[in-house]
Design a protein around this motif. Structure first.
Motif, PDB file in Angstrom:
ATOM      1  N   TYR A 122       0.818   1.475   8.211  1.00 48.68           N
ATOM      2  CA  TYR A 122       1.256   2.334   7.103  1.00 48.68           C
ATOM      3  C   TYR A 122       2.411   1.680   6.365  1.00 48.68           C
ATOM      4  O   TYR A 122       3.375   1.224   6.986  1.00 48.68           O
ATOM      5  N   SER A 126      -2.576   3.250   4.976  1.00 45.37           N
ATOM      6  CA  SER A 126      -2.022   4.106   3.921  1.00 45.37           C
ATOM      7  C   SER A 126      -2.735   3.893   2.591  1.00 45.37           C
ATOM      8  O   SER A 126      -2.848   4.828   1.793  1.00 45.37           O
ATOM      9  N   TYR A 141      -4.159  -1.953   4.763  1.00 41.54           N
ATOM     10  CA  TYR A 141      -3.267  -0.883   5.219  1.00 41.54           C
ATOM     11  C   TYR A 141      -4.003   0.456   5.302  1.00 41.54           C
ATOM     12  O   TYR A 141      -4.705   0.853   4.380  1.00 41.54           O
ATOM     13  N   ASP A 160      -6.023  10.141   8.628  1.00 40.46           N
ATOM     14  CA  ASP A 160      -5.676   9.018   9.500  1.00 40.46           C
ATOM     15  C   ASP A 160      -6.908   8.508  10.244  1.00 40.46           C
ATOM     16  O   ASP A 160      -7.132   7.297  10.348  1.00 40.46           O
ATOM     17  N   TRP A 198      -4.486   6.921   0.465  1.00 43.13           N
ATOM     18  CA  TRP A 198      -4.271   7.244  -0.952  1.00 43.13           C
ATOM     19  C   TRP A 198      -5.602   7.512  -1.648  1.00 43.13           C
ATOM     20  O   TRP A 198      -5.734   8.494  -2.389  1.00 43.13           O
ATOM     21  N   ASP A 228       3.625   9.230   0.698  1.00 42.87           N
ATOM     22  CA  ASP A 228       3.776   8.864   2.099  1.00 42.87           C
ATOM     23  C   ASP A 228       2.409   9.032   2.747  1.00 42.87           C
ATOM     24  O   ASP A 228       1.912  10.156   2.888  1.00 42.87           O
ATOM     25  N   GLY A 229       1.795   7.920   3.123  1.00 39.55           N
ATOM     26  CA  GLY A 229       0.441   7.952   3.665  1.00 39.55           C
ATOM     27  C   GLY A 229       0.304   8.774   4.927  1.00 39.55           C
ATOM     28  O   GLY A 229      -0.800   9.196   5.279  1.00 39.55           O
ATOM     29  N   ARG A 230       1.400   9.013   5.617  1.00 42.46           N
ATOM     30  CA  ARG A 230       1.353   9.817   6.834  1.00 42.46           C
ATOM     31  C   ARG A 230       1.280  11.311   6.524  1.00 42.46           C
ATOM     32  O   ARG A 230       0.994  12.119   7.424  1.00 42.46           O
TER      33      ARG A 230
END
Length: 453
Positions: free
Chosen positions: A411, A349, A347, A374, A353, A425-427
Motif C-alpha cells: 500500500y 492500493s 501496488y 483488500d 483505487w 488512503d487505499g486501506r
C-alpha cells in the motif's frame, strides 16, 4: 522472427557458460502478447527490440489488437499469452463485471500518460471561464470551466457527448473524476443499464483510441479522454485542444498493467518470472539517465508495427513536454513514467483505487467492506511475483537493489495530489468514497434512473 530466433539461439549457445547460468528454466518459450496502439505499450516494444525477452529464453510475437474487448478475450481464451491491459480489466474480469475470468498482473506498465481533449468549438467557449496569465490559460483547468458550456447545450436540447476507451478504463474513471470535481455528473451504471449514462450531465461512450481524433472531427463527440499519441494528434491535426493531463488530475497515477490469466501464472511460473524480468529491464531502459533513451524509444514506437504515428506526434509527449493549445508547449517531465517512483510495482492500493471508482459509479452495485477491496486487490495484483523477478535481476547485476520497494506492505502512503484535493488512503476505501459530493457512497444503490439509500 525466425531469423531473430536463429541468431538468438547462436548467441545463447555462445554464452552458455555465463548468462545461461542465470537463465530460468522456462516452461513455455514461444509467446504471443497483445497490445493497443498507444505509447504506453512501450515496455513490450522495448523488451522485444532490445533483446530482453530473448535474454530470458523467450521468443515473443507482439500483435496489435482491434480494441480492448478483443484483447481481453484473446488472453482469456488463450489466443494471447498476455497483454498490455487497462488497469481496470483484470480487476473487472476477476469480480465478474463484464467477462468473468481470473486475470492477474505481476507488472504495472507506467504512470500518467493520458489527457482530456475537447474540440476547438468547445475550447473557444470554455476559455471565457478560464483564468489567464501572460496571455495563456492557467493550468490545471477545472471542469467547472466546461460546466456552463454543458448547461448551454442542455438548454438548447443538445446532448453533450464525450468519448472514453472502455467502461473499465483508466480514461473512463479519470474523465469522470475530472467532470465530477468540476460539478458535472458523468452518470451511473446499474445492473440493468450498463450505458453509464444514468442521471448524467455529460454522456460518455466508448471509442477505440486510434479513432478518437476522427470521431471528434466528425462532431460525434465534443471531447475525449485517451492515452497518447491521440491527444497530441488532435493538436497536430488542428481539430482539438488537450485541456488537462491525468498527471494534473492525479499526480503519478497508475496506468496500464501487463495481464495474464491466473492459470498461466500457475502453469508457467518460471515463464511468468522471465516475462516480468524482461519488462522490468525495458522500463529501466525507458527512464534511465533522465530519459536519455526516449528519442530512440519514440523511433521504435513510430514504426507501423507498434503505434504507427508520426515521430513528432509521439515525441510531443514522450520527451518531457506536452502541448496543449497549438503553440502552448509546456514542460511536463513526468507525463510518461515507466520506472521511477516505483512505477512498475503492482501496488494493492492502485487496485483499490480502481475498485473504488467502480463502486462510485455503480459498476459495483452493492456496498462492500474495506476487507473486500483488500481481498480482490491481493487476488489480482501480484507484487510477490514482481519482487521475485526483481531479486533475480539484482543478483545478476542488471538492476540496483535500491530501486525496488522491498519493505512495503503493498500500500502506498495516503495520496493527496488530486485535482479536488481529496486524500486517498487505499486501506480505507469507504472513507474515501464518503468524501465525494458526487458518486455512490455507503449503502446507496442505483435503482431505475435514480440513486437510492
Amino acid at each position: 522472427m525466425y531469423l531473430r530466433r536463429f541468431i538468438a539461439g547462436i548467441a545463447l549457445a555462445f554464452t552458455a557458460s555465463t548468462a545461461s547460468a542465470e537463465m530460468l528454466d522456462v516452461e513455455k518459450d514461444e509467446l504471443k502478447f497483445g497490445f493497443i496502439k498507444l505509447t504506453d505499450m512501450a515496455p513490450l516494444a522495448v523488451a522485444y527490440e532490445k533483446g530482453y525477452f530473448e535474454d530470458e529464453g523467450l521468443f515473443v510475437t507482439l500483435e496489435p489488437q482491434a480494441n480492448w474487448k478483443v484483447l481481453l478475450d484473446g488472453v482469456i481464451d488463450g489466443q494471447l499469452d498476455g497483454a498490455h491491459m487497462l488497469a481496470g480489466q483484470p480487476l473487472a474480469a476477476t469480480i465478474g463485471f463484464g467477462t468473468e475470468a481470473h486475470i492477474i498482473t505481476p507488472f504495472s506498465m507506467d504512470l500518467n500518460g493520458n489527457g482530456i481533449t475537447v474540440s476547438n468549438e468547445i475550447w473557444a467557449q470554455m476559455k471565457e471561464y478560464i483564468p489567464h496569465e501572460n496571455g495563456k490559460p492557467v493550468h490545471p483547468i477545472s471542469a467547472s470551466a466546461l460546466k456552463p458550456v454543458v448547461e448551454k447545450y442542455r438548454a438548447e436540447g443538445k446532448p453533450f457527448n464525450m468519448g472514453m476507451v472502455f467502461p473499465v478504463s483508466t480514461h473512463n474513471y479519470e474523465l469522470r473524476y475530472w467532470l465530477a470535481a468540476g460539478g458535472l455528473k458523468p452518470g451511473y451504471y446499474s445492473e440493468e443499464n450498463i450505458t453509464g449514462q444514468i442521471d448524467a450531465d455529460v454522456l460518455l461512450s466508448v471509442t477505440p483510441p486510434p479513432q478518437m481524433p476522427a470521431t471528434l472531427e466528425a462532431g460525434t463527440i465534443y471531447g475525449y479522454c485517451v492515452g497518447e499519441p491521440w491527444n497530441q494528434q488532435a493538436v497536430f491535426k488542428g481539430i482539438g485542444v488537450p485541456v488537462i493531463t491525468d498527471y494534473e488530475i492525479w499526480k503519478n497515477n497508475p496506468e496500464k498493467v501487463f495481464g495474464i490469466t491466473a492459470e498461466f501464472a500457475e502453469k508457467y511460473p518460471n515463464t511468468t518470472l522471465a516475462i516480468t524480468k524482461a519488462l522490468i529491464r525495458a522500463a529501466q531502459w525507458l527512464d534511465e539517465n533522465d530519459n536519455a533513451n526516449r528519442p530512440e524509444a519514440v523511433e521504435i514506437l513510430s514504426r507501423p508495427e507498434y503505434v504507427g504515428a508520426d515521430y513528432d506526434v509521439i515525441a510531443n509527449s514522450m520527451i518531457g513536454t506536452f502541448e496543449y493549445e497549438k503553440g502552448d508547449k509546456r514542460e511536463v517531465p513526468d507525463f510518461n513514467v515507466f520506472f521511477r517512483y516505483n512505477a512498475t510495482y503492482p501496488y494493492y492500493s492502485d487496485a483499490v483505487w480502481y475498485l473504488s471508482q467502480m463502486r462510485r459509479w455503480g459498476q459495483i452495485a452493492e456496498s462492500k467492506a474495506d476487507a473486500w477491496y483488500d481481498d480482490v486487490a491481493k487476488k489480482v495484483y501480484r507484487p510477490d511475483i514482481y519482487l521475485s523477478a526483481a531479486k533475480l535481476l539484482v543478483e545478476e547485476g542488471l538492476s540496483n537493489e535500491a530501486d525496488f520497494p522491498w519493505e512495503t506492505d503493498g500500500y502506498r502512503a495516503p495520496q493527496t495530489e488530486f485535482i479536488d484535493g481529496i486524500t486517498f488512503d487505499g486501506r480505507k476505501p469507504n472513507d474515501y468514497l464518503n468524501k465525494f459530493p458526487i458518486g455512490l457512497k455507503g449503502e446507496q444503490k442505483v435503482v431505475g434512473n435514480a440513486v437510492e439509500g
